[in-house]
Write an enzyme that holds these catalytic residues in place. Structure first.
Site, PDB file in Angstrom:
ATOM      1  N   ASP A 472       0.751  -1.280   0.080  1.00  0.00           N
ATOM      2  CA  ASP A 472       0.034  -0.034  -0.111  1.00  0.00           C
ATOM      3  C   ASP A 472       0.882   1.037   0.140  1.00  0.00           C
ATOM      4  O   ASP A 472       2.057   1.228   0.475  1.00  0.00           O
ATOM      5  CB  ASP A 472      -0.820  -0.213   1.121  1.00  0.00           C
ATOM      6  CG  ASP A 472      -2.181   0.580   1.100  1.00  0.00           C
ATOM      7  OD1 ASP A 472      -2.338   1.395   0.172  1.00  0.00           O
ATOM      8  OD2 ASP A 472      -3.166   0.223   1.726  1.00  0.00           O
ATOM      9  N   ASP A 541     -10.744   1.741  -3.403  1.00  0.00           N
ATOM     10  CA  ASP A 541     -11.177   1.384  -1.906  1.00  0.00           C
ATOM     11  C   ASP A 541     -12.757   1.407  -1.937  1.00  0.00           C
ATOM     12  O   ASP A 541     -13.333   0.826  -0.940  1.00  0.00           O
ATOM     13  CB  ASP A 541     -10.600   2.503  -0.959  1.00  0.00           C
ATOM     14  CG  ASP A 541      -9.280   2.059  -0.436  1.00  0.00           C
ATOM     15  OD1 ASP A 541      -8.663   1.186  -0.729  1.00  0.00           O
ATOM     16  OD2 ASP A 541      -8.539   3.087   0.045  1.00  0.00           O
TER      17      ASP A 541
END
Length: 720
Positions: A472, A541
């Site tokens: 990430d 997301d």
């Protein structure tokens, strides 16, 4: 032979594509780009006209001007008033006059030393044009790489300082093309956090249109790519070409129509936060650009791009390796978990046929929220109730692979790493930090930081049986300023990317059995640079099924389905609060690499039964979707109430149709399929009904749906 030279003409041929360049007194002029042309006879009969107020570099010759010639590099100061592709500061000015000094044709791809490029391109040829500016004492290598089996051509450049004094690059784009006046549309993939890859199509008009990022990453709102299409081009017909960049940092791509209606397109590094000093003898490589072409519409262009990316950019180990169905604990637990809760989730996953368990944020250091501990990559055994090895062993015993979340590029002020190395954070001297998610960014332009991360992450991977890594990067870069001089500061953003590529190249080559997934707050760094090392991307997301439709649709323009993670989440959805049937959530996620991100332990028996059926069904459909040819049948952005996607693989076809809201007193949609054999017979699975290919493509199927919102229909055909 993909490349040949005839007198002053250079032919660069792909399978159905040509770039034809002419050498006119040392200047490289673009005579044609597009559909294949084997012989060009009009080389000296174009552009020989005096246009008002054009700059003329040759005395008494008013018929030659750089402002009216179609070129492959745009130089500053010679009378071409369009946007240049390069700016080199030397002798206190930026005027350059690069002329062809030599060329060479070589087999294969030309390797880069600092930046990613393609692999498995052994059937290719490259032509290396060497241009020299004798006054600036700088050489420029302009390199095209092409294969007779593809309609994608690689372009990049290499600058070298041949003099005895430093020079400074202020602009160094990778590829530029000037194309004839025509009615064009420009297509870009934009959006924002949680709505990435939104397709924007608009007419090209006189002026300058630019898409770019100065965030230190390619960004949620931007994609390092541009498509130029005839304004009549559709999914099925018409010309279009795409420019893409194998790069993950600050970029720009633009289209400019000048006063003569000629159009220039280019792509490369963003000038913001960029200058690069070349000392005597030093070289600078630009990122590799991809030029892909189609004469048969946008679907064919997408297919060319997707196949090329899958075969030549995604690491070969995973390019055609079917992706495991996963469960990620993030939306199930967030930071509130322990070993017992994780294993309970793993038990449910195993019972439902899921194949991979992914432990997300919160397993390391003093990490109980997102305000601390980034950089402290030691296992919090108290929280896990044991060692990480023990947890992985328990997961493996349940028949599941094990994955883990990392955010190596970041650092928290509240961390042991920051307390020991505060200077490792990107920062401006004598100014306070700027925060995002209360975290800072490590300075990967510092080789010491890169070496530390190599060692730390390598030890984690070396000492644990990890099958998958979710990598990430949850914030953009601010306050660039660690350099001791102005030019060092201006070089830091690009130097950061060189450090990142050094890091991920080392880790992925050493641990080539691990499936890495790139994530950056979702799709904040979803680009070819990351795909070169990480075979999969977390596209957004936003896990709401309806919101995912345009995100997945936009991703399909250039990227293969096998690269896109897509998860089923809880309803009501955590981002939008929308309530959607679990069947619909499953069908939408099955358009990509299926995964689950919800608390399996709290679901009803009925929902678990549906998930078990979805998992079993997807295992049958997975090769078709992940390896098949995709067709976009209905655009969810143009028709905001419907979407439809089709996948063809070998003798099987999967079609997913989505109707978002119920309507009343309207005729049901007739869906026409694509890419079938007209005389072939296709049986609908779990049915005795057989259709001809012509029937499915030309007459179509009626999407007879019950009343209700957010409903889907998934059809699976097998050719008889």
């Amino acid at each position: 032979m993909s490349i040949r030279v005839e007198e002053t003409l250079f032919y660069i041929h792909g399978k159905n594509t040509s770039i034809i360049i002419e050498n006119v007194n040392g200047y490289l002029l673009l005579r044609h780009v597009g559909r294949r042309v084997n012989h060009y006879h009009n080389a000296n009969a174009v552009f020989e006209k005096d246009h008002a107020f054009s700059g003329n570099p040759e005395p008494h010759n008013r018929t030659f001007s750089f402002d009216t010639q179609r070129q492959v590099i745009g130089q500053h100061g010679l009378g071409d008033f369009r946007q240049p592709s390069l700016k080199v500061q030397h002798h206190q000015n930026e005027v350059t006059d690069f002329k062809l000094a030599d060329y060479e044709i070589v087999k294969g791809n030309v390797a880069l030393t600092t930046l990613p490029t393609v692999h498995s391109f052994d059937d290719a040829e490259s032509i290396i044009f060497t241009l020299v500016d004798e006054v600036a004492q700088v050489s420029l290598k302009l390199i095209y790489t092409v294969s007779a089996t593809a309609d994608t051509i690689l372009v990049h450049q290499v600058f070298e300082n041949k003099g005895e004094a430093p020079v400074v690059l202020h602009r160094a784009l990778s590829a530029m093309f000037d194309v004839p006046a025509k009615a064009y549309d420009v297509i870009t993939l934009q959006g924002a956090y949680a709505r990435e890859k939104t397709v924007r199509r608009q007419p090209v008009t006189q002026g300058f249109y630019k898409v770019g990022s100065n965030r230190g990453a390619s960004g949620h709102g931007q994609t390092p790519a541009l498509i130029l299409a005839d304004n009549q081009t559709t999914e099925q017909a018409g010309e279009a070409f795409a420019l893409q960049l194998i790069y993950s940092g600050n970029f720009q791509t633009f289209v400019e129509q000048n006063q003569l209606n000629e159009v220039r397109v280019a792509i490369g590094l963003n000038d913001d936060n960029f200058s690069w000093q070349l000392n005597p003898g030093e070289q600078f490589e630009t990122p590799v650009a991809l030029f892909s072409y189609s004469a048969n519409g946008l679907n064919a262009l997408s297919d060319e791009s997707r196949r090329f990316v899958q075969n030549h950019i995604i690491p070969a180990t995973f390019a055609h390796e079917l992706r495991p169905i996963l469960v990620n604990n993030w939306e199930a637990t967030y930071f509130d978990f322990n070993g017992e809760k994780l294993l309970a989730l793993a038990d449910e996953a195993a019972a439902l046929g899921i194949e991979l368990f992914v432990l997300d944020d919160g397993w390391f250091g003093n990490r109980f929220d997102d305000n601390r501990a980034l950089g402290d990559w030691w296992v919090n055994e108290e929280k896990l109730g044991g060692t990480l090895k023990e947890l992985i062993g328990e997961v493996h015993q349940r028949g599941l692979k094990f994955g883990i979340w990392l955010e190596p590029e970041m650092i928290s002020e509240d961390s042991d790493l920051y307390r020991n190395h505060p200077d490792w954070a990107i920062q401006v001297p004598n100014r306070s930090h700027t925060y995002s998610r209360n975290q800072l960014v490590l300075d990967l332009s510092n080789p010491e930081v890169v070496e530390y991360l190599k060692s730390t992450i390598d030890q984690l991977l070396e000492n644990h049986e990890i099958d998958y890594v979710k990598w990430d990067m949850n914030r953009n870069i601010t306050k660039i300023g660690n350099g001791t001089t102005y030019l060092e500061t201006k070089a830091q953003s690009h130097a950061y990317m060189l450090g990142l590529y050094d890091l991920v190249s080392y880790l992925t080559e050493k641990h080539d059995n691990i499936l890495f997934e790139s994530c950056s707050g979702g799709g904040g760094r979803n680009d070819l640079g990351m795909l070169r090392y990480f075979p999969q991307v977390w596209a957004s997301d936003d896990t709401d099924a309806m919101a995912r439709l345009p995100i997945q649709y936009g991703s399909s323009y250039l990227y293969p389905t096998i690269s896109m993670g897509a998860h089923v989440s809880v309803s009501p959805n955590h981002q939008l609060g929308r309530t959607t049937p679990i069947e619909t959530r499953g069908h939408v996620a099955m358009m990509g690499n299926l995964g689950y991100e919800l608390d399996l332990t709290s679901l009803s028996a009925a929902d678990k039964a549906v998930i078990k059926e979805q998992v079993a069904a997807y295992k049958k459909l997975r090769p078709i979707i992940q390896l098949g040819k995709q067709y976009r049948l209905i655009n969810p952005e143009a028709d905001s109430n419907e979407a439809a996607v089709q996948f063809n693989y070998q003798d099987q076809v999967v079609v997913t149709y989505v109707r978002i809201l119920s309507t009343i007193e309207t005729i049901e949609t007739t869906l026409k399929l694509a890419g079938l054999e007209e005389d072939g017979l296709y049986r609908l699975v779990d049915s005795d009904t057989v259709y001809s290919g012509a029937e499915l493509m030309y007459a179509g199927l009626t999407m007879d749906m019950p009343q209700g919102d957010f409903l889907t229909k998934q059809l699976h055909f097998i050719k008889q």
